[in-house]
Design a protein around this motif. Sequence first.
Motif, PDB file in Angstrom:
ATOM      1  N   LEU A 146      24.485  42.054  28.171  1.00 61.96           N
ATOM      2  CA  LEU A 146      23.986  41.466  29.414  1.00 61.96           C
ATOM      3  C   LEU A 146      25.024  40.520  30.003  1.00 61.96           C
ATOM      4  O   LEU A 146      25.262  40.523  31.222  1.00 61.96           O
ATOM      5  CB  LEU A 146      22.676  40.724  29.146  1.00 61.96           C
ATOM      6  CG  LEU A 146      22.044  40.011  30.352  1.00 61.96           C
ATOM      7  CD1 LEU A 146      21.683  41.014  31.430  1.00 61.96           C
ATOM      8  CD2 LEU A 146      20.796  39.230  29.913  1.00 61.96           C
ATOM      9  N   GLN A 147      25.651  39.719  29.149  1.00 60.91           N
ATOM     10  CA  GLN A 147      26.663  38.796  29.659  1.00 60.91           C
ATOM     11  C   GLN A 147      27.847  39.548  30.257  1.00 60.91           C
ATOM     12  O   GLN A 147      28.388  39.161  31.293  1.00 60.91           O
ATOM     13  CB  GLN A 147      27.140  37.878  28.538  1.00 60.91           C
ATOM     14  CG  GLN A 147      28.086  36.791  29.040  1.00 60.91           C
ATOM     15  CD  GLN A 147      28.586  35.904  27.922  1.00 60.91           C
ATOM     16  OE1 GLN A 147      28.866  36.388  26.827  1.00 60.91           O
ATOM     17  NE2 GLN A 147      28.700  34.621  28.179  1.00 60.91           N
ATOM     18  N   ARG A 148      28.253  40.635  29.623  1.00 60.92           N
ATOM     19  CA  ARG A 148      29.367  41.421  30.160  1.00 60.92           C
ATOM     20  C   ARG A 148      29.023  42.025  31.509  1.00 60.92           C
ATOM     21  O   ARG A 148      29.916  42.270  32.325  1.00 60.92           O
ATOM     22  CB  ARG A 148      29.767  42.513  29.166  1.00 60.92           C
ATOM     23  CG  ARG A 148      30.531  41.985  27.966  1.00 60.92           C
ATOM     24  CD  ARG A 148      30.923  43.102  27.011  1.00 60.92           C
ATOM     25  NE  ARG A 148      31.691  42.589  25.891  1.00 60.92           N
ATOM     26  CZ  ARG A 148      33.009  42.450  25.882  1.00 60.92           C
ATOM     27  NH1 ARG A 148      33.705  42.781  26.959  1.00 60.92           N
ATOM     28  NH2 ARG A 148      33.634  41.989  24.824  1.00 60.92           N
ATOM     29  N   ASP A 149      27.732  42.269  31.738  1.00 63.03           N
ATOM     30  CA  ASP A 149      27.324  42.790  33.047  1.00 63.03           C
ATOM     31  C   ASP A 149      27.577  41.779  34.163  1.00 63.03           C
ATOM     32  O   ASP A 149      27.644  42.164  35.339  1.00 63.03           O
ATOM     33  CB  ASP A 149      25.842  43.188  33.029  1.00 63.03           C
ATOM     34  CG  ASP A 149      25.594  44.445  32.204  1.00 63.03           C
ATOM     35  OD1 ASP A 149      26.561  45.191  31.960  1.00 63.03           O
ATOM     36  OD2 ASP A 149      24.440  44.678  31.800  1.00 63.03           O
ATOM     37  N   PHE A 150      27.695  40.508  33.810  1.00 65.62           N
ATOM     38  CA  PHE A 150      27.993  39.488  34.814  1.00 65.62           C
ATOM     39  C   PHE A 150      29.492  39.428  35.131  1.00 65.62           C
ATOM     40  O   PHE A 150      29.884  38.787  36.103  1.00 65.62           O
ATOM     41  CB  PHE A 150      27.518  38.109  34.339  1.00 65.62           C
ATOM     42  CG  PHE A 150      26.045  37.886  34.541  1.00 65.62           C
ATOM     43  CD1 PHE A 150      25.588  37.134  35.613  1.00 65.62           C
ATOM     44  CD2 PHE A 150      25.111  38.427  33.670  1.00 65.62           C
ATOM     45  CE1 PHE A 150      24.234  36.926  35.804  1.00 65.62           C
ATOM     46  CE2 PHE A 150      23.752  38.219  33.856  1.00 65.62           C
ATOM     47  CZ  PHE A 150      23.313  37.474  34.927  1.00 65.62           C
ATOM     48  N   LEU A 151      30.309  40.039  34.294  1.00 65.26           N
ATOM     49  CA  LEU A 151      31.735  40.085  34.560  1.00 65.26           C
ATOM     50  C   LEU A 151      32.027  41.183  35.576  1.00 65.26           C
ATOM     51  O   LEU A 151      31.255  42.137  35.719  1.00 65.26           O
ATOM     52  CB  LEU A 151      32.510  40.348  33.268  1.00 65.26           C
ATOM     53  CG  LEU A 151      32.306  39.343  32.130  1.00 65.26           C
ATOM     54  CD1 LEU A 151      33.085  39.780  30.903  1.00 65.26           C
ATOM     55  CD2 LEU A 151      32.716  37.942  32.558  1.00 65.26           C
ATOM     56  N   PRO A 152      33.135  41.095  36.301  1.00 63.51           N
ATOM     57  CA  PRO A 152      33.446  42.135  37.286  1.00 63.51           C
ATOM     58  C   PRO A 152      33.680  43.486  36.613  1.00 63.51           C
ATOM     59  O   PRO A 152      34.433  43.579  35.642  1.00 63.51           O
ATOM     60  CB  PRO A 152      34.711  41.609  37.969  1.00 63.51           C
ATOM     61  CG  PRO A 152      35.291  40.618  37.026  1.00 63.51           C
ATOM     62  CD  PRO A 152      34.146  40.019  36.288  1.00 63.51           C
TER      63      PRO A 152
ATOM     64  N   ALA B 116      34.457  35.206  20.808  1.00 63.20           N
ATOM     65  CA  ALA B 116      34.564  34.947  19.374  1.00 63.20           C
ATOM     66  C   ALA B 116      33.375  35.532  18.620  1.00 63.20           C
ATOM     67  O   ALA B 116      33.470  35.813  17.429  1.00 63.20           O
ATOM     68  CB  ALA B 116      34.655  33.447  19.112  1.00 63.20           C
ATOM     69  N   SER B 117      32.246  35.723  19.302  1.00 60.54           N
ATOM     70  CA  SER B 117      31.062  36.327  18.695  1.00 60.54           C
ATOM     71  C   SER B 117      30.414  37.211  19.752  1.00 60.54           C
ATOM     72  O   SER B 117      31.026  37.542  20.765  1.00 60.54           O
ATOM     73  CB  SER B 117      30.095  35.247  18.186  1.00 60.54           C
ATOM     74  OG  SER B 117      29.718  34.382  19.237  1.00 60.54           O
ATOM     75  N   TRP B 118      29.166  37.624  19.497  1.00 59.53           N
ATOM     76  CA  TRP B 118      28.515  38.527  20.438  1.00 59.53           C
ATOM     77  C   TRP B 118      28.431  37.923  21.830  1.00 59.53           C
ATOM     78  O   TRP B 118      28.616  38.607  22.833  1.00 59.53           O
ATOM     79  CB  TRP B 118      27.103  38.874  19.944  1.00 59.53           C
ATOM     80  CG  TRP B 118      27.053  39.725  18.716  1.00 59.53           C
ATOM     81  CD1 TRP B 118      26.481  39.404  17.513  1.00 59.53           C
ATOM     82  CD2 TRP B 118      27.590  41.034  18.541  1.00 59.53           C
ATOM     83  NE1 TRP B 118      26.636  40.417  16.605  1.00 59.53           N
ATOM     84  CE2 TRP B 118      27.306  41.435  17.222  1.00 59.53           C
ATOM     85  CE3 TRP B 118      28.283  41.904  19.370  1.00 59.53           C
ATOM     86  CZ2 TRP B 118      27.700  42.673  16.725  1.00 59.53           C
ATOM     87  CZ3 TRP B 118      28.669  43.140  18.869  1.00 59.53           C
ATOM     88  CH2 TRP B 118      28.375  43.508  17.562  1.00 59.53           C
TER      89      TRP B 118
ATOM     90  N   LEU C   5      24.441  31.454  27.938  1.00 58.02           N
ATOM     91  CA  LEU C   5      23.451  31.287  29.009  1.00 58.02           C
ATOM     92  C   LEU C   5      23.986  30.373  30.106  1.00 58.02           C
ATOM     93  O   LEU C   5      23.743  30.597  31.296  1.00 58.02           O
ATOM     94  CB  LEU C   5      22.155  30.722  28.429  1.00 58.02           C
ATOM     95  CG  LEU C   5      21.361  31.651  27.518  1.00 58.02           C
ATOM     96  CD1 LEU C   5      20.202  30.902  26.876  1.00 58.02           C
ATOM     97  CD2 LEU C   5      20.844  32.861  28.286  1.00 58.02           C
ATOM     98  N   LEU C   6      24.735  29.351  29.704  1.00 56.91           N
ATOM     99  CA  LEU C   6      25.276  28.420  30.683  1.00 56.91           C
ATOM    100  C   LEU C   6      26.315  29.097  31.576  1.00 56.91           C
ATOM    101  O   LEU C   6      26.368  28.851  32.788  1.00 56.91           O
ATOM    102  CB  LEU C   6      25.882  27.218  29.965  1.00 56.91           C
ATOM    103  CG  LEU C   6      26.320  26.034  30.844  1.00 56.91           C
ATOM    104  CD1 LEU C   6      25.181  25.573  31.742  1.00 56.91           C
ATOM    105  CD2 LEU C   6      26.813  24.894  29.954  1.00 56.91           C
ATOM    106  N   THR C   7      27.132  29.975  31.004  1.00 56.31           N
ATOM    107  CA  THR C   7      28.130  30.663  31.828  1.00 56.31           C
ATOM    108  C   THR C   7      27.470  31.561  32.867  1.00 56.31           C
ATOM    109  O   THR C   7      27.946  31.650  34.006  1.00 56.31           O
ATOM    110  CB  THR C   7      29.075  31.510  30.949  1.00 56.31           C
ATOM    111  OG1 THR C   7      28.321  32.506  30.256  1.00 56.31           O
ATOM    112  CG2 THR C   7      29.828  30.650  29.955  1.00 56.31           C
ATOM    113  N   MET C   8      26.386  32.234  32.486  1.00 62.76           N
ATOM    114  CA  MET C   8      25.700  33.089  33.458  1.00 62.76           C
ATOM    115  C   MET C   8      25.100  32.253  34.585  1.00 62.76           C
ATOM    116  O   MET C   8      25.105  32.654  35.750  1.00 62.76           O
ATOM    117  CB  MET C   8      24.626  33.920  32.749  1.00 62.76           C
ATOM    118  CG  MET C   8      25.206  34.993  31.833  1.00 62.76           C
ATOM    119  SD  MET C   8      23.973  36.115  31.138  1.00 62.76           S
ATOM    120  CE  MET C   8      23.317  35.099  29.835  1.00 62.76           C
TER     121      MET C   8
END
Length: 395
Positions: free
Chosen positions: A157-163, A181-183, A215-218
């Motif tokens: 899910l976090q990678r989906d926020f990347l371009p 460094a982790s998931w 969560l904070l980065t998203m």
Amino acid sequence: MCDGPQITVFESNGADCDSLHQRLAARGITTPGISLDCADDATLDKVEIAVIALRSGAEETELQAAATLLERLVSDNIPTLICGGPDNLRWAGGPLVDWVESNATLDEIIGRLNTLTRYVPLIKRMERELDQLHRLGEQLNRYFSEIDQEMRLAGRLQRDFLPAALPEPAGVKLSALYRPASWVSGDLYDAFRIDEDHVGLFVADAMGHGVAAGLLTMFMRQALVPKRVDGRFYEIISPPRALATLHECLVRQKLPNCQFVTAVYAILNARTRELRLSRAGHPCPLHVQANGAIAQINPAGGLLGLADLDGEFEEARITLAPGEKVVMFTDGLEADFFAGTEERGAEAELSTAMRGWLSLPIEEFTEAVCAHLDLKEGSLYPPDDVTLLALQIDP
């Protein structure tokens, strides 16, 4: 011994066990006598202590029956005393198996049985504890499996926020490196078009790494406002104002444990090649000039999300010449980019390897950094997230 567990005697044909039964009966212990070839599962389920009595010169079939019975008793952790029998049967037992010669006195046999009797409560308690540990282990395995699946999902899910793809403005090349460094990572980068001429470049690093930082980065990416639209008109928000707005958003969240964020935000005008950049407590981006000189871009600016900081940020403006590069990165790369010194910031000295990498075209530069990280000791378990976003003006 009269209050102890039940003793079951398994006898071979012709074995003289009458004296043993009589001595035990005299002590108030009834000892069922069962033929070796009658030791079925129903019988074994009731056994607490077993005695295998073999006559002298027992036949091969009797020895095989005794060996099969002993194997079952050992697997069920039932204390067993073997009376007589060959050495190969003696050494086939386990830690709860004792052995006496066929001519052993009854006193010796009774003494061995007394010892085994004392083992029984301990064995039963250990079996219960092992069973509890086994059930706990199964529960933990299910729990960790669920956590692992959830962390994998959070990482996707976090990678989906990347371009999904970097912008390709005319005359400009972009390259990125992202290694959690982790998931779930505390790092974030983004590169996006603001309009036909302008491209936004954003790199941020939340304190720590893992779920909370991820969560904070998203949240940060959604809170970054590159422009304001009013009907048919829009205004591009300058880097200092964009970071100030992001800082205010984070302060309003009242983050626990004094959690903070570092970030760098730049706007590139691809037509004029002017770069406007502000940073918030983040490592200084690198400017690789056309003549090979390398400088750090160091506008002042404090951390994001801390209420006692004023949220004011300076802006650096640079007009990039053909072939020049700008590299933005998170602190996970500082030890690799800079020489072995405690000093960081504008006065830090670049490592020899880093100077060599920066002379390469931007795509090869990113590949060189990636290869270096792969070869580092502990690369499978890195201590920190690593993110890099770089641009180069076409020569």
